[in-house]
Scaffold this motif. Structure first.
Motif, PDB file in Angstrom:
ATOM      1  N   GLU A 171      16.509  -8.939 -24.349  1.00  0.00           N
ATOM      2  CA  GLU A 171      16.870  -7.677 -25.004  1.00  0.00           C
ATOM      3  C   GLU A 171      18.261  -7.675 -25.616  1.00  0.00           C
ATOM      4  N   VAL A 172      18.581  -8.738 -26.340  1.00  0.00           N
ATOM      5  CA  VAL A 172      19.914  -8.762 -26.931  1.00  0.00           C
ATOM      6  C   VAL A 172      19.847  -8.818 -28.452  1.00  0.00           C
ATOM      7  N   LEU A 173      18.713  -8.421 -28.996  1.00  0.00           N
ATOM      8  CA  LEU A 173      18.606  -8.475 -30.452  1.00  0.00           C
ATOM      9  C   LEU A 173      19.455  -7.399 -31.124  1.00  0.00           C
ATOM     10  N   ALA A 174      19.850  -6.388 -30.349  1.00  0.00           N
ATOM     11  CA  ALA A 174      20.640  -5.303 -30.932  1.00  0.00           C
ATOM     12  C   ALA A 174      22.133  -5.593 -30.808  1.00  0.00           C
ATOM     13  N   VAL A 175      22.616  -6.540 -31.590  1.00  0.00           N
ATOM     14  CA  VAL A 175      24.021  -6.935 -31.518  1.00  0.00           C
ATOM     15  C   VAL A 175      24.750  -6.501 -32.778  1.00  0.00           C
ATOM     16  N   GLY A 176      25.847  -5.757 -32.593  1.00  0.00           N
ATOM     17  CA  GLY A 176      26.703  -5.412 -33.724  1.00  0.00           C
ATOM     18  C   GLY A 176      26.066  -4.428 -34.690  1.00  0.00           C
ATOM     19  N   ASP A 177      26.621  -4.378 -35.906  1.00  0.00           N
ATOM     20  CA  ASP A 177      26.096  -3.440 -36.906  1.00  0.00           C
ATOM     21  C   ASP A 177      24.811  -3.985 -37.529  1.00  0.00           C
ATOM     22  N   GLN A 178      24.225  -3.183 -38.404  1.00  0.00           N
ATOM     23  CA  GLN A 178      22.922  -3.556 -38.956  1.00  0.00           C
ATOM     24  C   GLN A 178      22.950  -4.887 -39.693  1.00  0.00           C
ATOM     25  N   LYS A 179      24.040  -5.121 -40.403  1.00  0.00           N
ATOM     26  CA  LYS A 179      24.143  -6.344 -41.196  1.00  0.00           C
ATOM     27  C   LYS A 179      24.124  -7.552 -40.258  1.00  0.00           C
ATOM     28  N   PHE A 180      24.907  -7.430 -39.160  1.00  0.00           N
ATOM     29  CA  PHE A 180      24.973  -8.554 -38.232  1.00  0.00           C
ATOM     30  C   PHE A 180      23.660  -8.722 -37.477  1.00  0.00           C
ATOM     31  N   GLN A 181      23.019  -7.599 -37.154  1.00  0.00           N
ATOM     32  CA  GLN A 181      21.705  -7.663 -36.502  1.00  0.00           C
ATOM     33  C   GLN A 181      20.708  -8.438 -37.338  1.00  0.00           C
ATOM     34  N   ALA A 182      20.727  -8.153 -38.648  1.00  0.00           N
ATOM     35  CA  ALA A 182      19.811  -8.834 -39.556  1.00  0.00           C
ATOM     36  C   ALA A 182      20.094 -10.330 -39.529  1.00  0.00           C
ATOM     37  N   LYS A 183      21.375 -10.659 -39.490  1.00  0.00           N
ATOM     38  CA  LYS A 183      21.779 -12.063 -39.483  1.00  0.00           C
ATOM     39  C   LYS A 183      21.310 -12.767 -38.201  1.00  0.00           C
ATOM     40  N   CYS A 184      21.438 -12.057 -37.060  1.00  0.00           N
ATOM     41  CA  CYS A 184      21.009 -12.622 -35.779  1.00  0.00           C
ATOM     42  C   CYS A 184      19.513 -12.869 -35.778  1.00  0.00           C
ATOM     43  N   THR A 185      18.769 -11.855 -36.243  1.00  0.00           N
ATOM     44  CA  THR A 185      17.318 -11.977 -36.275  1.00  0.00           C
ATOM     45  C   THR A 185      16.934 -13.169 -37.135  1.00  0.00           C
ATOM     46  N   GLU A 186      17.608 -13.286 -38.273  1.00  0.00           N
ATOM     47  CA  GLU A 186      17.326 -14.400 -39.186  1.00  0.00           C
ATOM     48  C   GLU A 186      17.580 -15.734 -38.497  1.00  0.00           C
ATOM     49  N   LYS A 187      18.686 -15.786 -37.731  1.00  0.00           N
ATOM     50  CA  LYS A 187      19.045 -17.023 -37.025  1.00  0.00           C
ATOM     51  C   LYS A 187      17.992 -17.375 -35.978  1.00  0.00           C
ATOM     52  N   ILE A 188      17.492 -16.348 -35.281  1.00  0.00           N
ATOM     53  CA  ILE A 188      16.477 -16.604 -34.253  1.00  0.00           C
ATOM     54  C   ILE A 188      15.185 -17.101 -34.902  1.00  0.00           C
TER      55      ILE A 188
END
Lengths: 244, 254
Positions: A171-188
């Motif tokens: 449950e750590v997909l909600a990291v930082g602001d929306q822009k960074f979240q999108a980046k994290c999801t993309e990385k995963i």
């Protein structure tokens, strides 16, 4: 190839919260123990092949986090056998190895060594970690001057840059602001598409359904359903609406 | 299993401990020098002015030879004992080898030990006891002492996870030890039957060895070195064994 295999795994905890006082030990010795044990996981069996991405869903207290602790080998099972092959990286509690008085740079190196980077890997990856975290000059400041979001960004950047064979996400997909979240999801997604194994614990969400193909549904420590994520999610949500 | 770089991790943990201890202090490492000097002054005052009947020459360095190992031992042991319970966040989240936590804590104390040894050596020179070849024994006896503290800390830190009272037992033991090791008295004043037992205590053995090397300018006796080696290795091996046995259930008790 099976990278994670659990056979009849159970994990019990003592009701007392683990802390035993002298009188409890004495009671044990004298045989007056009230065997009040709590099953966090009960007789769970499943296996995951390499390259699979699997979600673990269930209500609070269903044993999801316990399952992840077992798979990351933080704790051995009480009974049953567990086999894990390959390098795991767990995004369990982001930043557990961080210290507020150390600078971002010092924390990166410390966390990298905790996550089993070698000295050379840590120094090679340092620049890409800093770049991914978008912290720029703040990297030279002590962590206590960071905002919560900045800290999580840093922790996430360290963990995903480890290039793990098995990535475990809690449950750590909600990291930082929306822009960074999108980046994290993309990385995963990128990590998954490279053929790595993924094990996610999360609430059912559209992103999770895109990311994972299979789901395990845990309820009160027991595995109630194992199948394609669409079906499991539908059954899980169906149960919730009936209860509601 | 965790397959990382042990040395790199150990180095990072030691540096972390050292930095967070001193980063917010204006006087920094100066504190490492101040404490033994003040204690040396106080003990010298008590045993040369208040009780002026002792026959020990060079009393200030005599007492410093006792204080530096004693300080290191108590600080390392006490911090090490609570290290596993205090790093619960780490133990419950990262699958690092658990042994590394208490060992890193002991080794980080060695950083100020280094500063205090430097102070001790300078004081020895100031008091006119010059350099001699037997100084080469210093790394050997200190190495054995560090091994001993690591072993002891492995045992108590693992026990402290299960029974948190262990830290108070350790604290009391340290207070008691100040009197039971020859910090401010000579081993010659101890009746012979007790004196043999003293040599099996690695802390006493180290203090005696330091005095032989630095004040008398002689090599430590081979029986003393043997006893020191024997008890340090034994305690370290025992520590690894006990810790290994107890670490499986750490997760449930933290």
């Amino acid at each position: 190839m099976k990278v994670i295999e659990l056979k009849n795994v159970s994990k019990t905890f003592h009701r007392s919260g683990g802390q035993k006082l002298l009188r409890h030990y004495l009671a044990d010795i004298l045989g007056k123990t009230d065997a009040e044990q709590f099953f966090a996981l009960k007789d769970v069996s499943f296996s995951i092949r390499d390259g699979e991405s699997v979600a673990v869903i269930g209500a609070n207290g269903a044993g999801k986090s316990t399952l992840l602790s077992l798979v990351t080998q933080l704790v051995p099972p009480s009974t049953g056998t567990l086999d894990v092959k390959g390098r795991t990286a767990a995004l369990l509690d982001l930043g557990s190895g961080f210290h507020p008085d150390l600078t971002g740079r010092e924390n990166i190196l410390l966390n990298a060594s905790l996550l089993a980077f070698s000295r050379k890997q840590a120094h090679d990856l340092y620049d890409s970690i800093v770049e991914f975290s978008e912290l720029d000059d703040f990297i030279k400041e002590p962590l206590r001057t960071y905002s919560n979001g900045m800290m999580l960004r840093l922790a996430f950047s360290v963990a995903v840059n480890l290039d793990p064979e098995i990535l475990i996400i809690d449950e750590v997909l909600a990291v930082g602001d929306q822009k960074f979240q999108a980046k994290c999801t993309e990385k995963i997604f990128e990590i998954r598409n490279q053929g790595n194994t993924l094990l996610c614990v999360s609430h059912v969400s559209p992103t999770l359904q895109l990311l994972c193909e299979r789901a395990l549904w845990l309820d009160h420590g027991q595995l109630v359903m194992d199948g394609p994520i669409g079906e499991v999610a539908a059954a899980y949500e169906g149960r919730l609406t009936r209860q509601g | 299993m965790w397959k990382g770089d042990y040395l790199f991790l150990l180095q990072n943990l030691v540096v972390k401990d050292f930095k967070i201890r001193y980063r917010n202090m204006s006087l920094g490492v100066f504190w490492s020098l101040l404490n033994p000097l003040v204690m040396m002054g106080a003990l010298t005052f008590v045993f040369t002015a208040v009780f002026p009947n002792n026959q020990i020459p060079n009393f200030p360095i005599f007492v410093l030879c006792g204080l530096v190992p004693f300080n290191f031992f108590t600080v390392a042991w006490q911090n090490g004992t609570i290290s596993v319970a205090n790093n619960a966040g780490l133990i419950k989240r990262v699958p690092v080898p658990r042994e590394i936590v208490p060992i890193a804590t002991v080794l980080s104390t060695c950083v100020h030990l280094g500063i205090q040894i430097a102070l001790l050596l300078v004081m020895v020179l100031v008091f006119g006891r010059g350099l001699n070849w037997n100084w080469l024994w210093l790394p050997v006896v200190w190495g054995l002492e560090i091994l001993f503290v690591c072993g002891l800390t492995l045992i108590t830190s693992a026990l402290d996870v299960y029974v948190r009272d262990v830290r108070y037992v350790v604290e009391s033991a340290c207070t008691l030890l100040f009197w039971m090791v020859p910090v401010f008295y000579a081993i010659q004043s101890v009746p012979q039957s007790y004196a043999n037992i003293y040599q099996f205590n690695p802390l006493s053995a180290l203090i005696l060895a330091l005095r032989t090397i630095l004040i008398d300018g002689a090599a430590p006796s081979s029986t003393l070195l043997l006893k020191l080696t024997f008890s340090s290795t034994l305690v370290f091996a025992l520590g690894l064994y006990v810790f290994h046995r107890l670490k499986r259930q750490f997760f449930d008790y933290l």
